[in-house]
Design a protein around this motif. Structure first.
Motif, mmCIF file in Angstrom:
data_model
loop_
_atom_site.group_PDB
_atom_site.id
_atom_site.type_symbol
_atom_site.label_atom_id
_atom_site.label_comp_id
_atom_site.label_asym_id
_atom_site.label_seq_id
_atom_site.Cartn_x
_atom_site.Cartn_y
_atom_site.Cartn_z
ATOM 1 N N GLU A 137 51.246 31.326 37.714
ATOM 2 C CA GLU A 137 49.877 31.199 38.235
ATOM 3 C C GLU A 137 48.908 31.859 37.258
ATOM 4 O OE1 GLU A 137 50.935 31.351 42.999
ATOM 5 O OE2 GLU A 137 50.852 33.223 41.848
ATOM 6 N N GLY A 138 48.075 31.032 36.629
ATOM 7 C CA GLY A 138 47.126 31.541 35.641
ATOM 8 C C GLY A 138 47.725 31.699 34.263
ATOM 9 N N VAL A 139 49.043 31.533 34.171
ATOM 10 C CA VAL A 139 49.773 31.611 32.902
ATOM 11 C C VAL A 139 50.937 30.625 32.979
ATOM 12 C CG1 VAL A 139 49.238 34.014 32.290
ATOM 13 C CG2 VAL A 139 51.143 33.498 33.832
ATOM 14 N N SER A 140 51.535 30.334 31.836
ATOM 15 C CA SER A 140 52.745 29.520 31.840
ATOM 16 C C SER A 140 53.877 30.339 32.455
ATOM 17 C CB SER A 140 53.127 29.114 30.414
ATOM 18 O OG SER A 140 52.114 28.334 29.830
ATOM 19 N N GLN A 141 54.658 29.721 33.331
ATOM 20 C CA GLN A 141 55.738 30.433 33.991
ATOM 21 C C GLN A 141 56.728 30.987 32.962
ATOM 22 O OE1 GLN A 141 59.162 30.168 34.511
ATOM 23 N NE2 GLN A 141 59.208 31.713 36.124
ATOM 24 N N SER A 142 57.092 32.255 33.135
ATOM 25 C CA SER A 142 58.008 32.887 32.186
ATOM 26 C C SER A 142 58.717 34.047 32.868
ATOM 27 C CB SER A 142 57.261 33.397 30.949
ATOM 28 O OG SER A 142 58.118 34.183 30.132
ATOM 29 N N ALA A 174 34.712 33.312 43.044
ATOM 30 C CA ALA A 174 35.495 32.075 43.150
ATOM 31 C C ALA A 174 36.938 32.386 42.754
ATOM 32 C CB ALA A 174 34.914 31.009 42.233
ATOM 33 N N GLN A 175 37.899 31.917 43.554
ATOM 34 C CA GLN A 175 39.296 32.203 43.264
ATOM 35 C C GLN A 175 39.695 31.655 41.891
ATOM 36 O OE1 GLN A 175 42.313 30.495 42.877
ATOM 37 N NE2 GLN A 175 43.544 32.357 43.019
ATOM 38 N N SER A 176 40.379 32.500 41.106
ATOM 39 C CA SER A 176 40.799 32.065 39.775
ATOM 40 C C SER A 176 41.967 32.914 39.315
ATOM 41 C CB SER A 176 39.652 32.191 38.763
ATOM 42 O OG SER A 176 40.129 31.973 37.448
ATOM 43 N N TYR A 177 43.164 32.308 39.241
ATOM 44 C CA TYR A 177 44.317 33.035 38.718
ATOM 45 C C TYR A 177 44.125 33.360 37.238
ATOM 46 C CZ TYR A 177 46.988 32.089 42.986
ATOM 47 O OH TYR A 177 47.432 32.058 44.287
ATOM 48 N N THR A 178 43.432 32.479 36.530
ATOM 49 C CA THR A 178 43.188 32.739 35.106
ATOM 50 C C THR A 178 42.393 34.019 34.926
ATOM 51 O OG1 THR A 178 43.221 30.367 34.624
ATOM 52 C CG2 THR A 178 42.206 31.815 32.980
ATOM 53 N N GLU A 179 41.357 34.203 35.740
ATOM 54 C CA GLU A 179 40.555 35.422 35.660
ATOM 55 C C GLU A 179 41.357 36.639 36.137
ATOM 56 O OE1 GLU A 179 37.190 36.407 34.709
ATOM 57 O OE2 GLU A 179 37.669 34.659 33.484
ATOM 58 N N SER A 180 42.145 36.457 37.193
ATOM 59 C CA SER A 180 42.929 37.596 37.684
ATOM 60 C C SER A 180 43.914 38.055 36.620
ATOM 61 C CB SER A 180 43.656 37.253 38.988
ATOM 62 O OG SER A 180 44.765 36.403 38.780
ATOM 63 N N VAL A 181 44.554 37.108 35.942
ATOM 64 C CA VAL A 181 45.493 37.454 34.867
ATOM 65 C C VAL A 181 44.778 38.195 33.736
ATOM 66 C CG1 VAL A 181 46.896 36.464 33.004
ATOM 67 C CG2 VAL A 181 47.198 35.680 35.355
ATOM 68 N N LYS A 182 43.585 37.736 33.416
ATOM 69 C CA LYS A 182 42.797 38.395 32.361
ATOM 70 C C LYS A 182 42.590 39.873 32.673
ATOM 71 C CE LYS A 182 37.917 38.722 31.091
ATOM 72 N NZ LYS A 182 36.580 38.075 31.258
ATOM 73 N N ALA A 241 40.598 51.011 34.012
ATOM 74 C CA ALA A 241 41.800 50.274 34.413
ATOM 75 C C ALA A 241 41.814 50.023 35.916
ATOM 76 C CB ALA A 241 43.050 51.037 33.985
ATOM 77 N N ASP A 242 41.351 50.992 36.700
ATOM 78 C CA ASP A 242 41.320 50.807 38.153
ATOM 79 C C ASP A 242 40.387 49.675 38.543
ATOM 80 O OD1 ASP A 242 43.151 52.835 38.958
ATOM 81 O OD2 ASP A 242 41.617 54.353 38.640
ATOM 82 N N SER A 243 39.238 49.594 37.893
ATOM 83 C CA SER A 243 38.306 48.505 38.200
ATOM 84 C C SER A 243 38.839 47.177 37.696
ATOM 85 C CB SER A 243 36.935 48.790 37.589
ATOM 86 O OG SER A 243 36.185 49.648 38.423
ATOM 87 N N GLN A 244 39.475 47.184 36.551
ATOM 88 C CA GLN A 244 40.075 45.952 36.043
ATOM 89 C C GLN A 244 41.118 45.438 37.037
ATOM 90 O OE1 GLN A 244 41.406 47.511 32.297
ATOM 91 N NE2 GLN A 244 39.492 47.041 31.245
ATOM 92 N N PHE A 245 41.930 46.355 37.552
ATOM 93 C CA PHE A 245 42.920 45.966 38.549
ATOM 94 C C PHE A 245 42.249 45.423 39.809
ATOM 95 C CE2 PHE A 245 45.185 47.202 42.446
ATOM 96 C CZ PHE A 245 46.296 46.382 42.319
ATOM 97 N N ASN A 246 41.285 46.153 40.353
ATOM 98 C CA ASN A 246 40.622 45.721 41.586
ATOM 99 C C ASN A 246 39.920 44.382 41.400
ATOM 100 O OD1 ASN A 246 41.545 48.062 42.720
ATOM 101 N ND2 ASN A 246 39.531 48.870 43.265
ATOM 102 N N LEU A 247 39.360 44.174 40.223
ATOM 103 C CA LEU A 247 38.702 42.898 39.940
ATOM 104 C C LEU A 247 39.744 41.779 39.892
ATOM 105 C CD1 LEU A 247 35.827 41.969 39.475
ATOM 106 C CD2 LEU A 247 36.127 42.411 37.025
ATOM 107 N N GLY A 248 40.917 42.078 39.341
ATOM 108 C CA GLY A 248 41.998 41.103 39.350
ATOM 109 C C GLY A 248 42.386 40.711 40.760
#
Length: 325
Positions: free
Chosen positions: A194-199, A161-169, A144-151
């Motif tokens: 950003e990277g998702v539909s606003q909600s 490369a900057q990507s909100y879609t990848e960060s959200v993933k 989880a820590d690496s997933q967060f840091n990667l986000g």
């Protein structure tokens, strides 16, 4: 947003029941005969004080003997000890060397820590691309820590490369494991669309999960959502509740908003003295908007009430915002 180094020693790989089945003298004998697994287990015993007196120096000794034979868990543990200076003199270069040996064998926390060392330039030349490489390996194993840091990396476009879609993933994967910072960052992405539909409702969902773990930024944002009625029914009492929790954690914007709540009596009884206290707390942390707000309140207080409010504000600040009444 932040990065984090995993520093918990890897002792959970062996259960207490497994340790109990092995007589300490037999374990010492096996370790002294050069059995790498026994050496690792004995190092763990010395770390936690199980059957022997707790002794980090002895733990490091046995971890090294096991690590020298290629045991990944021992390499990881010894790397942590060098990283934080436990039982050995702190040596970031040696920590990197050991993390690398364990990481190349697939030890997930070693992969994360090696990524962090590259990220922060400790014991190795700083390299965002190398950090991403090792975070990815650990993240794909479920860290989880690496997933967060990667986000965070995909959010900022540093090393990738900057990507909100990848960060959200990656935030989602970490958030679903209960990672508070990832839950907060995911809430922000839903807030901003950003990277998702606003909600707002999804933002509130993730803010609440992080807020319930004591994450001050999420507590503040949740308070704002309740105050504005965005994603939830408007509820000034709930807003004040979350502002208070964040304010006591030292979050200056929450302290200011709590002061405003006391001015207008929104969610709390109207109380200009308490407003003065919380504006003072925010000012003490450099929140300049609190200066104007406090001056407005001070002009409405009597001399005696103002003197008392100043005394309480001093006590509040000196107690790290715990004694503010």
């Amino acid at each position: 947003m932040f990065r984090k180094l995993v520093v918990a020693l890897f002792v959970m790989a062996l259960s207490g029941q497994l340790f109990a089945q092995v007589d300490i003298q037999s374990l010492i004998a096996d370790a002294e005969e050069g059995n790498a697994i026994a050496q690792y287990k004995l190092g763990v015993r010395f770390i936690i004080g199980d059957g022997v007196a707790q002794n980090a120096v002895e733990a490091a000794k046995w971890f090294k003997l096991s690590a020298d034979q290629g045991d990944a868990s021992a390499q990881y543990n010894l790397g942590v000890m060098y990283a934080i200076g436990q039982g050995v003199s702190a040596d970031a270069t040696e920590a990197v060397k050991l993390f690398r040996l364990a990481a190349e064998q697939g030890e997930v926390d070693a992969q994360h820590n090696l990524g962090f060392m590259y990220d922060s330039g400790q014991g190795v030349s700083q390299s965002d691309s190398e950090a991403v490489k090792w975070y990815t390996k650990a993240a794909e194993q479920g860290s989880a820590d690496s997933q967060f840091n990667l986000g965070v990396k995909f959010d900022s476009g540093v090393g990738v490369a900057q990507s909100y879609t990848e960060s959200v993933k990656w935030y989602t994967l970490a958030a679903e494991q209960g990672h508070a910072a990832a839950q907060y960052n995911l809430g922000v992405r839903y807030d901003n669309g950003e990277g998702v539909s606003q909600s707002y409702s999804e933002a509130v969902k993730w803010y609440k999960l992080a807020a319930e773990q004591g994450f001050a930024e999420a507590q503040f944002n949740l308070g704002v959502r309740y105050a504005n009625g965005e994603g939830v029914l408007q509820d000034f009492s709930e807003a004040a509740k979350w502002y208070t929790l964040a304010a006591k954690s030292g979050y200056a914007m929450a302290q200011n908003n709590l002061g405003v709540s006391y001015i207008h009596g929104r969610g709390v009884p109207k109380n200009l003295s308490k407003a003065y206290v919380w504006f003072s707390a925010s000012i003490a942390q450099g929140y300049r908007e609190g200066i104007t707000n406090r001056n407005l309140v001070a002009a409405e207080l009597s001399f005696e009430k103002l003197k008392k409010a100043r005394d309480i504000a001093t006590r509040c600040i000196e107690s790290s915002f715990q004694d503010c009444n």
